[in-house]
Design a protein around this motif. Structure first.
Motif, short mmCIF file in Angstrom:
data_model
loop_
_atom_site.label_atom_id
_atom_site.label_comp_id
_atom_site.label_asym_id
_atom_site.label_seq_id
_atom_site.Cartn_x
_atom_site.Cartn_y
_atom_site.Cartn_z
N PHE A 76 -0.83 -25.12 7.60
CA PHE A 76 -0.08 -23.54 7.67
C PHE A 76 -0.71 -22.64 6.91
O PHE A 76 -0.81 -21.54 7.69
N CYS A 77 -0.46 -22.93 6.09
CA CYS A 77 -0.89 -21.98 4.98
C CYS A 77 -3.06 -20.73 6.00
O CYS A 77 -3.32 -19.94 5.71
N HIS A 78 -3.79 -21.85 5.86
CA HIS A 78 -4.36 -21.83 6.71
C HIS A 78 -4.43 -20.75 8.14
O HIS A 78 -4.47 -20.09 8.36
N GLU A 79 -3.95 -21.32 8.95
CA GLU A 79 -3.40 -21.27 9.80
C GLU A 79 -3.04 -19.38 9.82
O GLU A 79 -2.95 -18.74 11.25
N ILE A 80 -2.16 -19.68 9.24
CA ILE A 80 -1.90 -17.80 8.83
C ILE A 80 -2.27 -16.82 8.28
O ILE A 80 -2.42 -15.87 8.05
N VAL B 261 1.08 -28.55 -6.82
CA VAL B 261 1.68 -27.01 -6.72
C VAL B 261 -0.02 -26.07 -6.74
O VAL B 261 -1.04 -26.68 -6.75
N PHE B 262 0.64 -24.90 -6.04
CA PHE B 262 -0.64 -24.23 -5.86
C PHE B 262 -0.02 -22.77 -5.79
O PHE B 262 0.82 -22.45 -6.83
N GLN C 154 0.57 -1.44 0.08
CA GLN C 154 -0.26 0.28 -0.07
C GLN C 154 1.01 1.05 -0.07
O GLN C 154 0.53 2.31 -1.06
N GLU C 155 2.28 1.40 0.85
CA GLU C 155 3.10 2.57 1.17
C GLU C 155 3.30 2.74 0.14
O GLU C 155 4.31 3.74 -0.73
N HIS C 156 3.94 1.17 -1.44
CA HIS C 156 5.30 2.20 -2.18
C HIS C 156 4.20 1.16 -3.15
O HIS C 156 5.37 0.38 -4.05
N PRO C 157 2.68 1.36 -4.05
CA PRO C 157 2.05 0.68 -5.08
C PRO C 157 3.41 1.51 -6.11
O PRO C 157 3.52 0.29 -7.00
N GLN C 158 3.91 2.12 -6.58
CA GLN C 158 4.96 2.70 -7.21
C GLN C 158 6.17 1.66 -7.95
O GLN C 158 6.62 1.24 -8.73
N ALA C 159 7.05 1.00 -6.75
CA ALA C 159 8.35 0.21 -7.07
C ALA C 159 7.45 -1.75 -6.80
O ALA C 159 8.53 -2.71 -6.16
N ILE C 160 6.34 -1.89 -6.71
CA ILE C 160 5.62 -3.42 -7.27
C ILE C 160 5.06 -3.93 -8.43
O ILE C 160 4.21 -3.09 -8.66
N LYS C 161 5.71 -4.80 -8.45
CA LYS C 161 5.35 -5.45 -9.90
C LYS C 161 4.27 -6.48 -8.93
O LYS C 161 4.75 -7.75 -8.23
N ARG C 162 3.21 -6.61 -9.69
CA ARG C 162 2.40 -8.08 -9.14
C ARG C 162 1.21 -9.23 -10.48
O ARG C 162 0.71 -9.62 -9.78
N ASP C 163 1.61 -8.24 -11.82
CA ASP C 163 0.90 -9.32 -12.92
C ASP C 163 1.41 -10.19 -12.94
O ASP C 163 1.81 -10.45 -14.43
N PHE C 164 2.00 -11.09 -12.70
CA PHE C 164 2.27 -12.70 -13.04
C PHE C 164 1.94 -13.56 -11.82
O PHE C 164 1.14 -13.34 -11.15
N THR C 165 1.89 -14.95 -12.69
CA THR C 165 0.83 -16.19 -11.91
C THR C 165 2.16 -16.17 -11.02
O THR C 165 4.04 -16.61 -11.06
N ASN C 166 2.20 -16.62 -9.53
CA ASN C 166 3.29 -17.26 -8.40
C ASN C 166 2.73 -19.05 -7.93
O ASN C 166 1.62 -18.74 -7.84
N LEU C 167 3.80 -19.40 -7.88
CA LEU C 167 3.01 -20.73 -7.57
C LEU C 167 4.28 -21.17 -7.00
O LEU C 167 5.75 -21.13 -6.49
N TYR C 168 3.75 -22.12 -5.59
CA TYR C 168 4.45 -22.91 -4.69
C TYR C 168 3.98 -24.84 -4.92
O TYR C 168 2.89 -24.80 -5.01
N ALA C 169 5.09 -25.26 -4.99
CA ALA C 169 5.81 -26.33 -4.97
C ALA C 169 5.75 -26.97 -4.03
O ALA C 169 7.17 -27.07 -3.25
N ILE C 170 5.37 -28.77 -3.63
CA ILE C 170 5.85 -29.29 -3.20
C ILE C 170 6.35 -30.45 -3.25
O ILE C 170 5.88 -31.41 -4.44
N ALA D 258 -3.34 -16.72 4.74
CA ALA D 258 -2.85 -17.16 3.63
C ALA D 258 -3.71 -17.61 2.76
O ALA D 258 -3.39 -18.62 2.61
N ARG D 259 -3.62 -16.59 1.21
CA ARG D 259 -4.67 -17.68 0.10
C ARG D 259 -3.45 -18.64 -0.68
O ARG D 259 -2.34 -19.06 -0.46
N LEU D 260 -4.66 -19.72 -0.55
CA LEU D 260 -3.86 -21.12 -1.39
C LEU D 260 -5.10 -21.38 -2.30
O LEU D 260 -5.81 -21.98 -1.38
N GLU D 261 -4.59 -22.10 -3.35
CA GLU D 261 -5.78 -22.69 -4.46
C GLU D 261 -4.76 -23.36 -4.98
O GLU D 261 -3.29 -23.03 -5.38
#
Length: 370
Positions: free
Chosen positions: A106-110, A133-134, A75-91, A112-115
């Motif tokens: 773990f993600c449910h406890e904190i 893969v999430f 929120q405080e640094h929107p000009q420096a943020i890049k989020r137009d990509f897909t982020n994957l975590y694999a186990i 954090a969105r996970l799909e």
């Protein structure tokens, strides 16, 4: 006589100098940086990830603080943020310290969105080696745009900035602290308060500086920069949590970083206060020979498309952590007020969004300039 002297012109040093001037009423603040500009060292030479907690299933506190701090940083640094990509975590199926089931919990406890990832994304991975893969929510920052923010804010709030200047010693004085420098400022500078934000150089001052009580560990780390193949160009990928590697967009260069748990650290050592060769000198003397071939060779077993990536160059930097957290991957801040050197603070953060943990600590401090 300055109200405060901040040593270190990375993101932390700049943010703390701005905070002291705008929120704590310090009239005269000086920021000293040894490089020719701000945010050129550890603030630049890293993976540029703004953590959202996923990285730390073995350190709930670090994960939770990431979940608290990340939205504020974005929120405080929107000009420096890049989020137009897909982020994957694999186990990983084998030798991982966390299973897919544990990672979901773990993600449910904190919070954090996970799909589940799409089938298209799942096909990028070798199913014999990857359990699940999430799809997750994380972003990266542009260090050059953060530097632009720092320069503008420091100028607007009237913080003096001294570049190309290295602090050599910190000494007691009857009315405060004396900072002696080389570089563009050869004279001694006086301040009521001194904030040591030099990251890997925290303990490299002569004079009355006592060193940090918490022990530090340094490593020379390589961050490889790649031109990602078409199938991976719009992705950020992290494989957890034993055969760990990560590939993330690096906005400053329009490339991707590649890091690997085995090959990113080139060497490591325990910090020694006032050592003849400090961490940055050790880095300067180190032969910067890339290990990217070994990184790619291992990563392509899990994600074959990486074989078509084009290596561009590598960033080498000293990475510093608290020795006590080496085993659990926790990344708390170091915040010490030195009893033997009154009004001198040493501050270190393991992640860029840790700055808000530092500011909370500073909020609790009582400063007197009389």
């Amino acid at each position: 006589m300055y109200d405060a002297i901040v040593i270190g012109g990375g993101f932390y040093g700049a943010a703390i100098a701005i905070y002291l001037k705008t929120r704590r009423g310090f009239a005269n603040v000086l920021l000293i940086e040894c490089e020719s500009d701000l945010l050129l060292r550890a603030s630049f030479n890293n993976q540029a990830r703004v953590h959202n907690g996923y990285h730390y299933p073995r350190s709930f506190t670090t994960a939770f603080r990431s979940r608290v701090n990340q939205p504020r940083f974005v929120q405080e640094h929107p000009q420096a943020i890049k989020r137009d990509f897909t982020n994957l975590y694999a186990i990983a199926r084998h030798n991982s310290k966390v299973t897919a089931r544990q990672f979901r919990r773990f993600c449910h406890e904190i919070g954090a969105r996970l799909e589940p990832a799409t089938e298209v994304h799942r096909k990028l991975f070798e199913t014999r080696l990857i359990e699940e893969v999430f799809l997750v929510e994380e972003c990266v920052f542009d260090a050059c745009k953060l530097a632009e923010w720092a320069r503008q804010e420091l100028d607007e709030c009237g913080v003096d900035v001294l570049l190309n200047t290295r602090v050599k010693s910190i000494k007691k004085a009857w009315n405060g602290l004396i900072v002696k420098c080389d570089g563009d400022a050869q004279e001694a500078l006086s301040g009521h308060y001194v904030f040591n934000c030099t990251y890997s150089g925290l303990n490299q001052f002569a004079g009355d500086f006592p060193g940090t009580q918490i022990k530090l560990k340094h490593e020379i780390a390589e961050m490889a920069l790649l031109q990602a193949p078409l199938d991976l160009a719009d992705l950020g990928v992290t494989v957890m949590d034993g055969p760990y590697f990560s590939m993330m967009p690096f906005p400053v260069r329009g490339l991707h970083t590649l890091s690997h748990v085995r090959y990113t650290p080139h060497s490591s050592w325990l910090d020694q206060a006032k050592a003849e060769a400090g961490p940055y000198q050790i880095l300067a003397d180190y032969h910067h020979e890339t290990r990217v071939d070994r990184m790619v060779r291992d990563v392509k077993r899990y994600m074959p498309a990486i074989a078509d990536a084009k290596y561009v160059e590598s960033l080498f930097e000293v990475k510093t952590i608290l020795l006590k957290n080496e085993g659990d991957d926790g990344r708390p801040i170091l915040f010490e007020r030195h009893a033997s050197l009154p009004n001198c603070y040493s501050i270190l953060g393991g992640k860029i969004d840790n700055i808000y943990d530092v500011l909370e600590k500073l909020d609790a401090e009582s400063f007197s300039l009389t």
